[in-house]
Motif scaffolding. Structure first.
Motif, PDB file in Angstrom:
ATOM      1  N   LEU A 184       9.559  54.013  35.965  1.00  0.00           N
ATOM      2  CA  LEU A 184       9.104  52.632  35.889  1.00  0.00           C
ATOM      3  C   LEU A 184       7.685  52.618  35.333  1.00  0.00           C
ATOM      4  O   LEU A 184       6.822  53.387  35.783  1.00  0.00           O
ATOM      5  CB  LEU A 184       9.112  51.990  37.268  1.00  0.00           C
ATOM      6  N   LYS A 188       5.955  41.886  33.130  1.00  0.00           N
ATOM      7  CA  LYS A 188       7.136  42.664  33.470  1.00  0.00           C
ATOM      8  C   LYS A 188       6.916  44.143  33.161  1.00  0.00           C
ATOM      9  O   LYS A 188       6.126  44.511  32.291  1.00  0.00           O
ATOM     10  CB  LYS A 188       8.342  42.168  32.667  1.00  0.00           C
ATOM     11  N   LYS A 217      12.002  49.783  32.743  1.00  0.00           N
ATOM     12  CA  LYS A 217      12.695  50.812  33.505  1.00  0.00           C
ATOM     13  C   LYS A 217      13.489  51.696  32.538  1.00  0.00           C
ATOM     14  O   LYS A 217      14.336  51.218  31.793  1.00  0.00           O
ATOM     15  CB  LYS A 217      13.644  50.174  34.522  1.00  0.00           C
ATOM     16  N   TRP A 218      13.188  52.982  32.544  1.00  0.00           N
ATOM     17  CA  TRP A 218      13.913  53.974  31.730  1.00  0.00           C
ATOM     18  C   TRP A 218      14.713  54.850  32.681  1.00  0.00           C
ATOM     19  O   TRP A 218      14.177  55.371  33.656  1.00  0.00           O
ATOM     20  CB  TRP A 218      12.924  54.812  30.923  1.00  0.00           C
ATOM     21  N   GLU A 219      16.006  55.044  32.405  1.00  0.00           N
ATOM     22  CA  GLU A 219      16.854  55.787  33.338  1.00  0.00           C
ATOM     23  C   GLU A 219      17.817  56.679  32.553  1.00  0.00           C
ATOM     24  O   GLU A 219      18.359  56.282  31.517  1.00  0.00           O
ATOM     25  CB  GLU A 219      17.640  54.819  34.229  1.00  0.00           C
ATOM     26  N   ARG A 278       4.440  49.834  33.608  1.00  0.00           N
ATOM     27  CA  ARG A 278       3.972  48.506  33.232  1.00  0.00           C
ATOM     28  C   ARG A 278       2.612  48.630  32.593  1.00  0.00           C
ATOM     29  O   ARG A 278       1.690  49.228  33.169  1.00  0.00           O
ATOM     30  CB  ARG A 278       3.892  47.580  34.440  1.00  0.00           C
ATOM     31  N   GLU A 337      15.526  48.907  30.288  1.00  0.00           N
ATOM     32  CA  GLU A 337      15.653  47.488  30.624  1.00  0.00           C
ATOM     33  C   GLU A 337      14.373  46.988  31.288  1.00  0.00           C
ATOM     34  O   GLU A 337      13.582  47.783  31.816  1.00  0.00           O
ATOM     35  CB  GLU A 337      16.846  47.268  31.554  1.00  0.00           C
ATOM     36  N   ALA A 338      14.185  45.687  31.260  1.00  0.00           N
ATOM     37  CA  ALA A 338      13.015  45.094  31.916  1.00  0.00           C
ATOM     38  C   ALA A 338      13.201  45.132  33.424  1.00  0.00           C
ATOM     39  O   ALA A 338      14.322  45.118  33.938  1.00  0.00           O
ATOM     40  CB  ALA A 338      12.815  43.653  31.438  1.00  0.00           C
ATOM     41  N   CYS A 339      12.076  45.197  34.151  1.00  0.00           N
ATOM     42  CA  CYS A 339      12.144  45.257  35.615  1.00  0.00           C
ATOM     43  C   CYS A 339      10.880  44.672  36.203  1.00  0.00           C
ATOM     44  O   CYS A 339       9.865  44.475  35.511  1.00  0.00           O
ATOM     45  CB  CYS A 339      12.342  46.691  36.085  1.00  0.00           C
ATOM     46  N   ASP A 340      10.949  44.374  37.486  1.00  0.00           N
ATOM     47  CA  ASP A 340       9.762  43.887  38.202  1.00  0.00           C
ATOM     48  C   ASP A 340       8.955  45.079  38.689  1.00  0.00           C
ATOM     49  O   ASP A 340       9.508  46.032  39.269  1.00  0.00           O
ATOM     50  CB  ASP A 340      10.180  43.024  39.388  1.00  0.00           C
ATOM     51  N   LYS A 341       7.655  45.055  38.441  1.00  0.00           N
ATOM     52  CA  LYS A 341       6.763  46.111  38.929  1.00  0.00           C
ATOM     53  C   LYS A 341       5.432  45.482  39.271  1.00  0.00           C
ATOM     54  O   LYS A 341       4.819  44.799  38.442  1.00  0.00           O
ATOM     55  CB  LYS A 341       6.589  47.212  37.876  1.00  0.00           C
TER      56      LYS A 341
END
Length: 512
Positions: free
Chosen positions: A1, A9, A12-14, A3, A24-28
């Protein structure tokens, strides 16, 4: 994760480690990067502590090995137990121990080689060398250089004070240079950087041009690495040249440890032969306890001497006893002594030094015409012509064993010796090659007989009175076997040799 600053926003790299990934975008909440790893079962098994990546001490050793010199601190919490303390700071002995997390910085962060040389103490170099390369002794020489230009790198090289115990026993010795990319360790024991004859050098190279995931296969075709290697090779040769000139005792210490590899480099590395030849040291007939360079030898040569003489043997005593040295010793001519197996191969590869060809005392002609008087040369020619029939008879008796028989001009007190032809390998080379199962290579053996020795008079008399007798045949065979023994070779028929010696002794007793 992760930012970035100013972004609402995160990203997220997985990946499952199968070569694919998703983004994808994610909350951090906070800016920065958080990395979360899921360890496979095989790498978190407590029964295999050396491969358990959940073991803090395993992680600590990995950080030390690969990331010790990264400029940013790598921290990790270590759990330890300690008993609580009272208000006065005294330990409460009866209280149960509590777990405390101690945060430690695992990496040293400051690579020694990135600092200016004038700020580094010699003790710091020594300590780094001992820690990385596990040596108990300080290095003999240190080479620290920083290069910028077509390729950028910092090199810190060490010449050890002693060769490891297994250095000459196995070519698979633990050799090679460490590679770093921007202070990150990427490869150990890189053998592609320096040639084989410099395999004794320990050290490291740090370059921002190296890839973090470089493989040994890619290294073999890496142009930048080859350029760095050439620069390091030149620097090492120059360092050794300076050491030879400015600190001879120190260089001789180096030579006794690693000189065999330098001589091997002359044999194997055509491009650097001219530079490496100046580094050669040999004992000689004039300076038995000292080592001499080729330049020193040539400087002591008489004006009319045309070649550089050398003799091979297992040690000083065995070379001193060689009958092939008798004439040269009488004339006071210096002879280089070659004891290492690689020595003659190295000189054979060089062929000459400063316009003077190398001449073995046991090969071909000694090239003494310029040093002999006209009367001496005339007498030698007359003796050879006078005994042509005898020489031909001896040659026929030894047919298949030798290529020629000659009246010797190099012998003074000995009766006989074996030499080889200038073309092809020498007798000592033949023995060395036979030991490594290359017995197909044979020297052209030439038997030389001393015309002034009493044995020659007896042989001549036998030839004149009974050329077809067993006694004449035995004399010829004994002279050949004697010459073999002088060279350290076993007679082809040891029992026959012993019987011939016994028969000769018996005849001597009967005549008395």
């Amino acid at each position: 994760l992760t930012r970035a600053p100013g972004q609402e926003k995160g990203v997220k790299w997985e990946s499952a480690g199968d070569g694919t990934y998703t983004i994808e975008a994610c909350d951090k909440t906070n800016r920065g990067t958080t990395i979360m790893l899921t360890i496979n079962e095989e790498h978190r098994n407590p029964e295999r502590p050396g491969e358990n990546f959940l073991n803090r001490y395993v992680l600590e050793s990995l950080v030390k090995k690969y990331s010790d010199y990264i400029r940013y601190p790598i921290k990790m919490g270590f759990i330890r137990e300690e008993k609580p303390q009272d208000a006065e700071g005294k330990i409460i002995e009866d209280a149960p121990a509590a777990q405390v997390v101690e945060v430690r910085t695992l990496n040293s962060q400051a690579p020694l080689w990135t600092r200016p040389k004038n700020e580094i103490k010699k003790d710091e170099y020594h300590q780094l060398y001992k820690n990385i390369f596990v040596d108990w002794e300080d290095p003999l020489e240190i080479i620290h250089s920083k290069v910028e230009g077509a390729v950028e790198y910092t090199a810190l090289l060490f010449i050890p004070a002693h060769a490891p115990l297994d250095f000459y026993r196995s070519r698979e010795h633990d050799a090679g240079i460490r590679l770093y990319a921007k202070n990150v360790f990427i490869m150990d024991k890189c053998r592609d950087l320096l040639p084989e004859y410099l395999r004794f050098v320990r050290g490291l190279v740090d370059s921002p041009d190296f890839s973090l995931n470089i493989s040994r296969e890619l290294l073999q075709h890496d142009k930048q690495l080859k350029l760095i290697g050439k620069n390091l090779e030149k620097s090492l040769i120059k360092t050794l040249e300076n050491m030879l000139v400015k600190d001879r005792p120190k260089y001789e210490k180096f030579w006794r440890e690693f000189g065999t590899d330098i001589k091997g480099g002359i044999y194997a590395d055509y491009q650097n032969r001219e530079k490496l030849q100046t580094l050669l040291l040999f004992p000689s007939s004039i300076k038995a306890e000292e080592l001499t360079t080729l330049a020193d030898y040539v400087g002591r040569m008489p004006e009319k001497q045309q070649v550089i003489y050398y003799a091979t043997g297992k040690d000083y005593a065995s070379v001193e006893r060689l009958p092939q040295l008798e004439l040269l010793r009488e004339k006071g001519l210096e002879v280089l002594y070659l004891f290492d197996r690689v020595d003659e191969f190295a000189l054979d590869a060089l062929q000459e030094y400063n316009g003077k060809k190398f001449q073995s005392v046991s090969r071909g002609d000694l090239n003494l015409d310029e040093l002999e008087t006209a009367d001496t040369n005339k007498n030698a020619a007359e003796i050879a012509k006078e005994n042509e029939a005898l020489i031909q008879a001896v040659k026929e008796q030894l047919s298949g064993k030798i290529s020629d028989v000659k009246i010797s001009s190099r012998l003074k007190s000995s009766a006989v010796c074996l030499v080889s032809d200038d073309q092809g390998i020498s007798l000592s080379m033949e023995q060395i090659l036979a030991e490594v199962n290359k017995s197909l290579y044979k020297a052209q053996r030439i038997l030389e007989i001393n015309p002034h020795h009493p044995v020659f008079a007896g042989l001549k008399q036998l030839h004149e009175t009974a050329p077809a007798s067993d006694a004449f045949k035995d004399y010829c065979a004994l002279l050949y076997d004697q010459a073999l023994l002088i060279e350290g070779l076993v007679p082809e028929d040891p029992i026959g040799f012993a019987n011939k010696v016994a028969a000769l002794m018996a005849r001597q007793v009967e005549t008395k």
